[in-house]
Scaffold this active site. Structure first.
Site, PDB file in Angstrom:
ATOM      1  N   CYS A 151      -0.697   1.390  -9.133  1.00 31.97           N
ATOM      2  CA  CYS A 151      -0.585   0.616  -8.140  1.00 31.97           C
ATOM      3  C   CYS A 151      -1.950   0.116  -7.837  1.00 31.97           C
ATOM      4  O   CYS A 151      -2.733   0.782  -7.387  1.00 31.97           O
ATOM      5  CB  CYS A 151       0.041   1.664  -6.763  1.00 31.97           C
ATOM      6  SG  CYS A 151       0.050   0.638  -5.233  1.00 31.97           S
TER       7      CYS A 151
ATOM      8  N   GLY B  17       0.956  -1.409   0.006  1.00 33.41           N
ATOM      9  CA  GLY B  17       0.109   0.001   0.136  1.00 33.41           C
ATOM     10  C   GLY B  17       0.957   1.355   0.064  1.00 33.41           C
ATOM     11  O   GLY B  17       0.521   2.131   0.812  1.00 33.41           O
TER      12      GLY B  17
END
Lengths: 234, 310
Positions: free
Chosen positions: B139, B72
């Site tokens: 991402c 993350g």
């Protein structure tokens, strides 16, 4: 590549691995080990059980594919070691308690050798192992099977307490440290954390630990943390 | 010695081996194990304008020939990177690539402006600076921004255009395999003035703990990387390289010199090594050596001879 000297089964699922070579390390540090090619992808972190002139030793519990492969190793087999990594336990003076739960006793044997005369508390859920090896190194050895080993420790009696074990035990040790502080005595409680890792050297950030001063890495900033630094979220 | 050099937008790579973002930190940790100046380049840990703590819960899980990660984008933020990490990069003789992510469009732009300002100051002082920005619009592990920008071309276009306007530094855009049409996405990047595209980022994946009857990841899904994704990555690099004229930085599951050659033959100018850094902490130095050896054995005198030949 290193060579396996022996890989002895102690009790069901727990093994004592001895590896030959010039491998050093401080108490509480760990190595990344792999005894396979490309799969499983990741190496496995194992804490140092002890360091000798001829090599390094580990205790491990078979929990998945990697440790299942370790369990098949026999003398003469090759194994890859990277390390030692991590900060390790501090060299301390004063009255010390070493508290291990299950496979968490692994790094404490090296501590017991380095800090001879500590009180040692070893707790197991089902079957005890390696306890007799600890006996000659301890001022007092307490072994508990099936109970809560932390209940046997008076935190007020020590200057330093080293703890390694399952997550709930570490949280409970943190609380006992706080309680001891309230009652006037303040032992330095050090926790050795176990966390999933990918690299083991501080690059991947997979093993982050929430601490009072922000995110830290179990592999590079730890695995040993002062209990009061760690924020347990669950 | 075979010639392994490559150039992208004036940035020199002594060899095509670049360490992929998120797998190499900022190089310091690996720098204790081998001389990272051997590498063609380093793409640093993905940065966002402000520091991020990343995701709670399980962050990695192994799969067949791969791994899922849900880190993350934990990172120190652009300013902390420039102040604390870039001085280490100054000491290295390798291409310095900043991987820039963001939650919102202004985050991307402000991040790029900070990096540009720092590069300008360093140029005035005659000091090495960031050589290239790799724009991460892909991402899969962040809720806002991240992949939301990387799937649909119009959303990505807005980010690429804004960042292109914010910096003069060479700009590569890192593409997601989860994009609706990755070749169209690459063409858009070229049209918006990107100097290169890099691909692929991780593939969105999942792992369920059947005993707990839930995903092992707090975010449900995670990013799959490693040898498991190599065939997909190679196909996408091939597709994109045949559709754009800007250089392609190829990556996905590379663990050997022959893997590198495959990507070069598919059209990549340089490649990135990611997950293999975890399988072999000395991946960079061993690949540099293996590549030289392989080229020698196969009588390849320069990578230009074989680039895009398939």
């Amino acid at each position: 590549m290193a060579t396996v000297i022996s890989n002895e089964r102690l009790v069901n699922g727990v093994y004592h691995l001895r590896v030959e070579g010039d491998y050093g390390g401080k108490m509480g540090q760990f190595y990344m080990l792999r005894a396979w090619g490309a799969y499983p992808l990741l190496s496995r972190p194992l804490s140092i059980h002890q360091v000798n002139d001829d090599g390094v030793e580990f205790l491990y519990h078979v929990v998945g594919e990697g440790t299942e492969i370790f369990a098949e190793l026999t003398p003469g087999d090759k194994i890859q070691l990277e390390g030692p990594f991590g900060n390790g336990f501090p060299a301390v003076e004063g009255k010390v308690a070493l508290i291990g739960g299950g496979i968490g006793i692994a790094p404490l044997y090296y501590c017991a050798k380095e800090l001879q005369g500590s009180d040692i508390y070893l707790g197991f859920s089902r079957e005890a192992f390696r306890t007799e090896a600890f006996r000659p190194l301890a001022a007092e050895l307490t072994v508990d099977v099936g109970g809560l080993i932390l209940d046997r420790v008076d935190f007020n009696s020590y200057d330093h307490i080293f703890v390694c074990g399952p997550h709930p035990m570490l949280k409970a040790a943190q609380l006992k440290g706080i309680a001891a502080e309230i009652s006037g005595k303040r032992p330095n409680v050090y926790l050795s954390l176990e966390n999933r890792m990918a690299c083991g050297i501080g690059a991947c950030l997979v093993c982050s630990v929430s601490c009072r001063d922000g995110q830290r890495k179990a592999c590079a900033d730890g695995p040993v943390f002062l209990a009061e630094e760690v924020l347990f979220h669950d | 010695m075979p010639n392994t050099t490559a150039t992208i937008a004036g940035v020199h790579f002594k060899n095509p081996i670049v360490m992929a973002s998120g797998t190499f930190g900022f190089g310091k940790e690996y720098g204790k194990l081998y001389d990272v100046s051997l590498l063609g380049g380093i793409s640093g840990k993905g940065l966002t304008l402000h520091a991020k703590a990343g995701n709670p819960g399980v962050r990695v899980y192994e799969t067949a020939s791969g791994m899922l990660n849900s880190v993350g984008l934990e990172n120190p933020g652009v300013e902390a990177f420039l102040a604390k990490e870039l001085p280490y990069w100054e000491t290295l003789d390798t291409a310095r690539i900043v991987n820039l992510g963001g939650n919102t469009l202004p985050d991307y732009v402000l991040g790029a402006e900070l990096i540009q300002r720092d590069a300008d100051q360093r140029a005035l002082a005659g000091k090495p600076a960031v050589d290239m920005i790799e724009l991460n619009i892909s991402c899969p592990n962040v809720k806002e921004g991240g992949i939301a920008f990387g799937v649909k071309t119009p959303a990505a276009q807005e980010v690429v255009r804004a960042v292109r306007a914010a910096t003069k530094l060479p700009l590569a855009v890192k593409l997601s395999p989860n994009a609706e049409d990755i070749a169209e996405m690459a063409e858009m990047c070229e049209a918006e003035g990107a100097d290169a595209v890099s691909l692929i980022n991780t593939i969105s994946g999942m792992k369920i703990d059947v005993r707990r009857r839930s995903s092992v990841f707090n975010n449900l899904y995670a990013g799959l990387s490693g040898p498991a994704i190599k065939p997909v990555a190679l196909r996408m690099v091939h597709q994109v390289a045949h559709r754009v004229s800007i250089p392609v930085i190829g990556m996905g599951g590379i663990t050997s010199a022959t893997d590198i050659i495959e990507f070069i033959m598919a059209g990549a100018t340089v490649i990135q090594v990611g997950t293999y850094n975890f399988m072999n902490l000395r991946a960079g130095s061993s690949l540099v050596e293996e590549l030289q050896q392989f080229m020698h054995e196969e009588n390849i005198s320069s990578l230009d001879e074989i680039r895009g030949i398939v």
